[in-house]
Scaffold this motif. Sequence first.
Motif, PDB file in Angstrom:
ATOM      1  N   LEU A 573       0.827  -1.203   0.000  1.00 57.85           N
ATOM      2  CA  LEU A 573       0.000   0.000   0.000  1.00 57.85           C
ATOM      3  C   LEU A 573       0.864   1.256   0.000  1.00 57.85           C
ATOM      4  CD1 LEU A 573      -2.854  -1.034   2.494  1.00 57.85           C
ATOM      5  CD2 LEU A 573      -2.975  -0.914  -0.005  1.00 57.85           C
ATOM      6  N   SER A 574       1.998   1.212   0.694  1.00 58.86           N
ATOM      7  CA  SER A 574       2.929   2.339   0.663  1.00 58.86           C
ATOM      8  C   SER A 574       3.430   2.581  -0.747  1.00 58.86           C
ATOM      9  CB  SER A 574       4.111   2.084   1.603  1.00 58.86           C
ATOM     10  OG  SER A 574       3.714   2.101   2.946  1.00 58.86           O
ATOM     11  N   THR A 577       0.580   4.008  -3.007  1.00 57.11           N
ATOM     12  CA  THR A 577       0.138   5.376  -2.707  1.00 57.11           C
ATOM     13  C   THR A 577       1.268   6.397  -2.656  1.00 57.11           C
ATOM     14  OG1 THR A 577       0.326   4.981  -0.324  1.00 57.11           O
ATOM     15  CG2 THR A 577      -1.811   4.508  -1.353  1.00 57.11           C
ATOM     16  N   GLY A 699      -9.293   9.084   0.077  1.00 58.04           N
ATOM     17  CA  GLY A 699      -8.911   8.063  -0.896  1.00 58.04           C
ATOM     18  C   GLY A 699     -10.055   7.265  -1.467  1.00 58.04           C
ATOM     19  N   MET A 702      -9.505   6.105  -5.109  1.00 58.88           N
ATOM     20  CA  MET A 702      -8.195   5.538  -5.417  1.00 58.88           C
ATOM     21  C   MET A 702      -8.264   4.566  -6.584  1.00 58.88           C
ATOM     22  SD  MET A 702      -5.109   5.927  -4.280  1.00 58.88           S
ATOM     23  CE  MET A 702      -3.633   5.214  -5.034  1.00 58.88           C
ATOM     24  N   GLN A 705      -6.511   5.533  -9.710  1.00 56.97           N
ATOM     25  CA  GLN A 705      -5.124   5.974  -9.639  1.00 56.97           C
ATOM     26  C   GLN A 705      -4.089   4.853  -9.601  1.00 56.97           C
ATOM     27  OE1 GLN A 705      -4.566   9.578  -7.006  1.00 56.97           O
ATOM     28  NE2 GLN A 705      -6.528   8.906  -6.182  1.00 56.97           N
ATOM     29  N   ARG A 710       0.159   8.806  -7.713  1.00 57.77           N
ATOM     30  CA  ARG A 710       0.176   8.454  -6.294  1.00 57.77           C
ATOM     31  C   ARG A 710      -0.030   9.707  -5.443  1.00 57.77           C
ATOM     32  NH1 ARG A 710       5.373   4.752  -5.115  1.00 57.77           N
ATOM     33  NH2 ARG A 710       6.402   6.797  -5.259  1.00 57.77           N
ATOM     34  N   PRO A 711      -0.977   9.664  -4.524  1.00 55.35           N
ATOM     35  CA  PRO A 711      -1.246  10.835  -3.672  1.00 55.35           C
ATOM     36  C   PRO A 711      -0.013  11.357  -2.946  1.00 55.35           C
ATOM     37  CG  PRO A 711      -2.956   9.193  -3.376  1.00 55.35           C
ATOM     38  CD  PRO A 711      -1.900   8.558  -4.215  1.00 55.35           C
ATOM     39  N   CYS A 719      -3.589  10.219   3.728  1.00 51.54           N
ATOM     40  CA  CYS A 719      -4.689   9.760   2.869  1.00 51.54           C
ATOM     41  C   CYS A 719      -5.265   8.493   3.483  1.00 51.54           C
ATOM     42  CB  CYS A 719      -4.151   9.467   1.470  1.00 51.54           C
ATOM     43  SG  CYS A 719      -5.280   8.581   0.369  1.00 51.54           S
ATOM     44  N   LEU A 721      -7.542   5.013   2.824  1.00 48.44           N
ATOM     45  CA  LEU A 721      -7.893   4.109   1.739  1.00 48.44           C
ATOM     46  C   LEU A 721      -9.119   3.305   2.129  1.00 48.44           C
ATOM     47  CD1 LEU A 721      -4.318   2.729   1.029  1.00 48.44           C
ATOM     48  CD2 LEU A 721      -5.521   4.475  -0.295  1.00 48.44           C
ATOM     49  N   THR A 726     -11.614   0.153  -3.330  1.00 47.22           N
ATOM     50  CA  THR A 726     -10.549  -0.089  -4.290  1.00 47.22           C
ATOM     51  C   THR A 726      -9.931  -1.471  -4.157  1.00 47.22           C
ATOM     52  OG1 THR A 726     -10.033   2.264  -4.289  1.00 47.22           O
ATOM     53  CG2 THR A 726      -8.349   0.795  -5.157  1.00 47.22           C
TER      54      THR A 726
END
Length: 977
Positions: A573-574, A577, A699, A702, A705, A710-711, A719, A721, A726
Amino acid sequence: MVSLDSKTKQTTTKQQSSPVEEVLGLEDQFVNRHVDPTSEEIDQMLKALGFSSLDALIDETVPSSIRLQKELDLPKQKSEYEALKQLRAIASDNQVFRSFIGMGYYDCITPAAIQRNILENPGWYTAYTPYQPEIAQGRLEALLNFQTMISDLTGLEIANSSLLDEATAAAEAMSMSVGVSKSKATAFFVSEECHPQTIEVLQTRAQPLGLEVIVGNHREFDFSTPIFGALLQYPTTEGKICDYREFVEKAHEQKALVTVAADPLSLALLTPPGEWGADIAVGSTQRFGVPLGYGGPHAAYFATKEKYKRQLPGRLVGVSKDTQGKPALRLALQTREQHIRRDRATSNICTAQVLLAVIASMYGVYHGPGGIKRIAEKVHRLTVTLAEGLKRIGYTIASEPYFDTLKIETNNAPQTQQAILQAAEEQQINLRSYADGALGVSLDEATTVEEVKILLQLFAGTETLPFSLEELVPELTFEFPETFNRTSSYLTEAVFNRYHSETKLVRYLNHLQSKDLSLTTSMIPLGSCTMKLNAAAEMYPVTWAEFGKIHPFAPKSQTKGYQTLFEQLETWLSEITGFADISLQPNAGAQGEYTGLLVIRQYHQTRGEGHRNICLIPESAHGTNPASAVMCGMKVVPIQCNERGDIDLDDLRTKAEKHSENLAALMVTYPSTHGVFETEIQTICETVHQHGGQVYLDGANMNAQLGLCRPGDYGADVCHLNLHKTFCIPHGGGGPGMGPIGVQDHLKPFLPRHPVIETGGEQAIGAVAAAPWGSPSILPISWMFIAMMGAKGLTHASKVAILNANYMAHRLDEHYPVLYKGNADLVAHECIIDLRLVKKSANIGVDDIAKRLMDFGFHAPTVSWPVAGTMMIEPTESESKEELDRFCDAMIAIRKEISAIEMGEVDPENNVLKNAPHTHEMVIGDDWQRPYSREKAAYPSDWLRDYKFWPSVGRIDNAFGDRNLVCSCVGMEAYTE
């Protein structure tokens, strides 16, 4: 919470495809099962839009300034079999001990009929929140059963349809109490005998609101400090059953409301809180058939007095009637919810735990009052047997009278705390340990006589006992002191006394399921809600014992599999995003909003800028955004949008400058709530940063994206999620959900902690959920999705989501103008169609079209949000071109029906739209006084002849339901009569 650079290299390194696999054509790609449009269909849609390739469409849609220039660094995509095999290996690192820890969490037995027919059934878990009640009568009835069950057990008049967990439900009770109490006090008393996680969540929630939480002994509290409310635990966290009557009377003298956190199973035997003066009761229904799941998801409950119905947080199912006078269910009193009240709301709660509440309610239906009582008696009798045996061995019980939990003193006892814990570990048993040397044991539905014997042997320190259990039983008394004995009846309604055989239960469940439209029926094109495929392979691991049967406070040494899962998911996830770190604790989207803003607040305070309290929020924002800001002690300043639907940069700059000294944050959704990629998103973020504020990015969108932007790269500081959007956790008819947050490096130290299991940053905010990692047992769903899709698959999914939305916008624009468009007249992954013109020309409103869509077998898109009189459509990447065309054809056919009204060819008040939806009872009835045929009503398109979904009730009278509020099964049956 683990930082990206501290995680194992193995989870981030890309694996190359095997050349042999590629040559032989052996690769099995899940992406082709998740993304429905074929390459031929993609080409057809691109041709209709005038693009030569998918990349060309994306180049025109997503601003080049924020485009990701490299492929996401994720492991190579895996087949369903490979991913399940790897996840099974991870799960095997969890040790499933028998946990007698208690603290609000218990092992239980999920009836197989409920597990198979609800928890594992896509007909139940892929449905959406029942905002279109005519096609949601099944789960609404199950939730009405839940409300009735809770009202009966607690002895209070009204209950909502569930909340997230016991701790946050207690926090909602505190917020409600300060709102309705006539006291001017700002202090809330909390008994020190409440569960520690509940106390911490209350403290977290109180701090930004300027409320004081007084934690103390309820027996010694003298009320010299005025309070607006109080929380008591029944039985206490250590197991003791207390008589709170005197405390309640004194609290009421101060005009304070009293909330009781009560174990619902104990209420089958104990006097319910409502009968001894409680104003509010909260708790968890986890032990009603919902697996432990390392902490969630579980359905909390909230019950109160009827006079507080308009202040009740969360969703409330009520009884109304349809156009034929038939009883019908709906969500009642919606004007009290945060979407309408916005910054005046006292709660940002926008969801329930519907799937889990349905399981709990059906547990009550299946067992009935007699069965629930027998389970409670079994648990209590085994506890009494254990206590008597411990006393014979030489131990003192410090928690009498009790229901299912014992606090056992080990000082001057046959065995020390450490010796017992060591012996228990060897037997794969978890007990609760206290700092004072005592031990806690909580029994549950799954406890056996043999386990009681093993527990006694652990405390005796020997394999043989100086007595047999058979010798103990004749000397035991299982009665509570008279003041605690329940004398009132409960679960007397027919539904709780009718379905006790599996045959009857399964038929009842199937009957309810048939009333609900889910993704098993057709697409649910809800804008902002992303109703995409919840793949069976993703759902399969949820019921594995290695994930489901672990107590949330089990030692980390027993949960290495979960820790690996968390670390890998956080790493992925890192990377997706662009943020430095992730916290998985928030267990809903609105909780993620709240947590993100708390992190921002803490950041400002540690820099000596605690005065920063202004939150800028665009007028188009989600309804939860203003409510979340207010809950964090911030003041909301709205930002205007321009005619294109974008944030008005001039207004943003003006207000950022005006509030520069006190600017805390901007809350922004991207792509925008209006369904476009705003080209100035970087400028927006820079403007806020220039004035010392932080950017919170919602998010929810998302899905547009993944792999494209990426935010964390284009300016957001934090952000949340929606993993239930998503990342494929199903909506479950309105819950469960997960709302983890990602943060930039400077915000890492403030990620939330937990009072029982260590987590969070060095300067962490308090806990925001009862369990350390929110609802961990559904995280394997998102792990499976990412593992099976890989970087290329995720990117392709977002591209096709954008393609599908633009194809639908293109087809519908001629008939219903698309309200907002971005570059090259394109939309993002969703679009808003304007229905206000037909309201003027034919007096056909958005609700008329929504109800008529039911006749075509479709759930309506999001109605009247974010713009009144419009529909927001999001097809997702999981729908085929055939399904998109079927929906567009339905909408175009409806437009022709509207045209007939505009041209005066049909009655403007008596027509297929105003009378929709049409039930089978209407169509086959003898009395058909309509100026159109039955065929036109029920079969407006040819495809319906092969597959017809029938709404079970006609259009519901919302106003009648609010004027005549009935929220329990008793009322339903009386109404039917």
